[in-house]
Design a protein around this motif. Structure first.
Motif, PDB file in Angstrom:
ATOM      1  N   ILE A  68     -35.204  39.544  10.828  1.00  0.00           N
ATOM      2  CA  ILE A  68     -33.928  39.804  11.488  1.00  0.00           C
ATOM      3  C   ILE A  68     -33.890  41.285  11.829  1.00  0.00           C
ATOM      4  CG2 ILE A  68     -31.413  39.814  11.286  1.00  0.00           C
ATOM      5  CD1 ILE A  68     -31.711  37.600   9.136  1.00  0.00           C
ATOM      6  N   ASN A  69     -33.879  41.605  13.123  1.00  0.00           N
ATOM      7  CA  ASN A  69     -33.790  42.999  13.552  1.00  0.00           C
ATOM      8  C   ASN A  69     -32.313  43.371  13.622  1.00  0.00           C
ATOM      9  OD1 ASN A  69     -33.690  45.468  14.907  1.00  0.00           O
ATOM     10  ND2 ASN A  69     -35.590  45.027  16.009  1.00  0.00           N
ATOM     11  N   SER A  74     -26.363  41.277  14.570  1.00  0.00           N
ATOM     12  CA  SER A  74     -25.684  41.374  13.274  1.00  0.00           C
ATOM     13  C   SER A  74     -26.452  40.553  12.245  1.00  0.00           C
ATOM     14  CB  SER A  74     -24.253  40.852  13.381  1.00  0.00           C
ATOM     15  OG  SER A  74     -24.260  39.443  13.591  1.00  0.00           O
ATOM     16  N   LEU A  75     -26.252  40.878  10.984  1.00  0.00           N
ATOM     17  CA  LEU A  75     -26.914  40.123   9.923  1.00  0.00           C
ATOM     18  C   LEU A  75     -26.460  38.669   9.967  1.00  0.00           C
ATOM     19  CD1 LEU A  75     -28.735  39.862   7.481  1.00  0.00           C
ATOM     20  CD2 LEU A  75     -26.843  40.677   6.059  1.00  0.00           C
ATOM     21  N   SER A  76     -25.175  38.449  10.154  1.00  0.00           N
ATOM     22  CA  SER A  76     -24.639  37.091  10.210  1.00  0.00           C
ATOM     23  C   SER A  76     -25.301  36.272  11.320  1.00  0.00           C
ATOM     24  CB  SER A  76     -23.127  37.141  10.419  1.00  0.00           C
ATOM     25  OG  SER A  76     -22.607  35.857  10.567  1.00  0.00           O
ATOM     26  N   ALA A  77     -25.420  36.845  12.519  1.00  0.00           N
ATOM     27  CA  ALA A  77     -26.057  36.147  13.634  1.00  0.00           C
ATOM     28  C   ALA A  77     -27.542  35.920  13.347  1.00  0.00           C
ATOM     29  CB  ALA A  77     -25.881  36.935  14.925  1.00  0.00           C
ATOM     30  N   GLY A  78     -28.185  36.886  12.713  1.00  0.00           N
ATOM     31  CA  GLY A  78     -29.599  36.731  12.359  1.00  0.00           C
ATOM     32  C   GLY A  78     -29.815  35.611  11.365  1.00  0.00           C
ATOM     33  N   ILE A  79     -28.936  35.499  10.377  1.00  0.00           N
ATOM     34  CA  ILE A  79     -29.035  34.414   9.398  1.00  0.00           C
ATOM     35  C   ILE A  79     -28.853  33.075  10.105  1.00  0.00           C
ATOM     36  CG2 ILE A  79     -27.878  33.354   7.405  1.00  0.00           C
ATOM     37  CD1 ILE A  79     -27.359  36.250   6.396  1.00  0.00           C
ATOM     38  N   GLN A  80     -27.862  32.998  10.981  1.00  0.00           N
ATOM     39  CA  GLN A  80     -27.611  31.756  11.716  1.00  0.00           C
ATOM     40  C   GLN A  80     -28.788  31.386  12.618  1.00  0.00           C
ATOM     41  OE1 GLN A  80     -23.771  32.049  13.644  1.00  0.00           O
ATOM     42  NE2 GLN A  80     -22.757  32.507  11.699  1.00  0.00           N
ATOM     43  N   SER A  81     -29.484  32.387  13.153  1.00  0.00           N
ATOM     44  CA  SER A  81     -30.642  32.097  14.007  1.00  0.00           C
ATOM     45  C   SER A  81     -31.768  31.417  13.233  1.00  0.00           C
ATOM     46  CB  SER A  81     -31.157  33.368  14.685  1.00  0.00           C
ATOM     47  OG  SER A  81     -31.880  34.178  13.762  1.00  0.00           O
ATOM     48  N   LEU A  84     -29.281  28.983   8.850  1.00  0.00           N
ATOM     49  CA  LEU A  84     -28.526  29.104   7.603  1.00  0.00           C
ATOM     50  C   LEU A  84     -27.166  29.699   7.927  1.00  0.00           C
ATOM     51  CD1 LEU A  84     -31.285  30.620   5.282  1.00  0.00           C
ATOM     52  CD2 LEU A  84     -30.332  28.329   5.096  1.00  0.00           C
ATOM     53  N   VAL A  85     -26.221  29.482   7.034  1.00  0.00           N
ATOM     54  CA  VAL A  85     -24.905  30.121   7.156  1.00  0.00           C
ATOM     55  C   VAL A  85     -24.806  31.261   6.153  1.00  0.00           C
ATOM     56  CG1 VAL A  85     -22.420  29.771   6.968  1.00  0.00           C
ATOM     57  CG2 VAL A  85     -23.855  27.990   7.978  1.00  0.00           C
ATOM     58  N   ARG A  86     -25.305  31.012   4.956  1.00  0.00           N
ATOM     59  CA  ARG A  86     -25.313  32.003   3.881  1.00  0.00           C
ATOM     60  C   ARG A  86     -26.642  31.890   3.127  1.00  0.00           C
ATOM     61  NH1 ARG A  86     -20.734  34.599   3.242  1.00  0.00           N
ATOM     62  NH2 ARG A  86     -18.812  33.737   4.049  1.00  0.00           N
ATOM     63  N   VAL A  87     -26.908  32.849   2.259  1.00  0.00           N
ATOM     64  CA  VAL A  87     -28.130  32.832   1.456  1.00  0.00           C
ATOM     65  C   VAL A  87     -27.776  32.760  -0.022  1.00  0.00           C
ATOM     66  CG1 VAL A  87     -29.540  34.052   3.155  1.00  0.00           C
ATOM     67  CG2 VAL A  87     -28.252  35.366   1.459  1.00  0.00           C
ATOM     68  N   ASP A  88     -28.687  32.179  -0.801  1.00  0.00           N
ATOM     69  CA  ASP A  88     -28.452  32.038  -2.240  1.00  0.00           C
ATOM     70  C   ASP A  88     -28.532  33.379  -2.963  1.00  0.00           C
ATOM     71  OD1 ASP A  88     -28.198  29.289  -1.957  1.00  0.00           O
ATOM     72  OD2 ASP A  88     -30.310  28.911  -2.405  1.00  0.00           O
ATOM     73  N   MET A  89     -29.512  34.199  -2.582  1.00  0.00           N
ATOM     74  CA  MET A  89     -29.751  35.476  -3.256  1.00  0.00           C
ATOM     75  C   MET A  89     -30.082  36.531  -2.213  1.00  0.00           C
ATOM     76  SD  MET A  89     -29.441  34.736  -6.481  1.00  0.00           S
ATOM     77  CE  MET A  89     -30.074  36.192  -7.265  1.00  0.00           C
ATOM     78  N   GLN A 101     -23.325  46.021   1.699  1.00  0.00           N
ATOM     79  CA  GLN A 101     -22.064  45.338   1.997  1.00  0.00           C
ATOM     80  C   GLN A 101     -22.339  44.066   2.790  1.00  0.00           C
ATOM     81  OE1 GLN A 101     -19.563  48.130   0.100  1.00  0.00           O
ATOM     82  NE2 GLN A 101     -19.047  46.141   0.844  1.00  0.00           N
ATOM     83  N   ASP A 102     -23.175  44.180   3.820  1.00  0.00           N
ATOM     84  CA  ASP A 102     -23.516  43.006   4.625  1.00  0.00           C
ATOM     85  C   ASP A 102     -24.199  41.942   3.776  1.00  0.00           C
ATOM     86  OD1 ASP A 102     -22.432  44.068   6.932  1.00  0.00           O
ATOM     87  OD2 ASP A 102     -24.366  44.643   7.807  1.00  0.00           O
TER      88      ASP A 102
END
Length: 195
Positions: A68-69, A74-81, A84-89, A101-102
């Motif tokens: 994820i660059n 954004s980190l949120s958009a990178g995760i969704q790409s 995933l919606v969220r990460v476990d760790m 914070q992100d």
């Protein structure tokens, strides 16, 4: 290896059922965390990794990471790409407050942020960030002496894979160039000085 492996073992203490991991920062420590996550938790584990340097993100991808660059999205958009919606760790190797914070904001219920990178702080809202989602923030410093035998076994078994992190080998007479390549060039993984 040692620092990354210790951080992954700290992750396992906080949550044994890890299905996704975010590594913040694709420098040598972040790449080590990525590699050790794959070795310890399995190559099927989704390991997302952030940075702003395309060279390091490409290296992370060769190691099996999902790049994820955060200079471009954004980190949120990178995760969704990466579906995933969220990460476990999450493991922070950047030492940057904004990145931490992100990372906290990206954690799922019962997720933990493991802080490896020294540097800046973090500002948490206790009820919404920690108590309600049952999240935690934990430190991880280097590794214990009793972890050396397991690390040696892992090194012997996965040497070719781990060697990808070392991108530059320079002689003692090139130490100035080694520091400049690492600190100013950005297009390095681990830079090793050899005699």
């Amino acid at each position: 290896m040692g620092t990354g492996g210790h951080a992954i073992e700290r992750c396992q203490l906080m949550r044994p059922d890890i299905e996704s991991l975010l590594v913040v920062g694709a420098g040598p420590i972040g790449l080590g965390v990525l590699a050790m996550a794959k070795i310890i938790l399995g190559h099927q584990l989704k390991v997302l990794i952030t940075d702003v340097v395309p060279y390091r993100l490409a290296l992370a991808e060769r190691l099996g990471g999902l790049p994820i660059n955060v200079g471009q999205t954004s980190l949120s958009a990178g995760i969704q790409s990466h579906e995933l919606v969220r990460v476990d760790m999450a493991v922070d190797t950047s030492g940057k407050q904004a990145a931490r914070q992100d990372a906290v904001d990206s954690l799922a219920q019962r997720g933990s942020l493991i802080c490896v990178g020294h540097g800046e702080g973090i500002a948490l809202r206790i009820s919404p960030d920690i108590i309600a989602p049952e999240r935690s923030v934990v430190g991880s410093e280097y590794f214990r002496y009793d972890e050396l035998p397991a690390n040696l076994r892992r090194l012997l078994k996965h040497r070719t894979y781990l060697n990808q992190i070392i991108t530059h080998r320079m002689g003692v007479d090139e130490i100035q160039q080694a520091f400049e390549a690492f600190f100013f060039g950005g297009e390095t993984g681990k830079v090793v000085i050899e005699q």
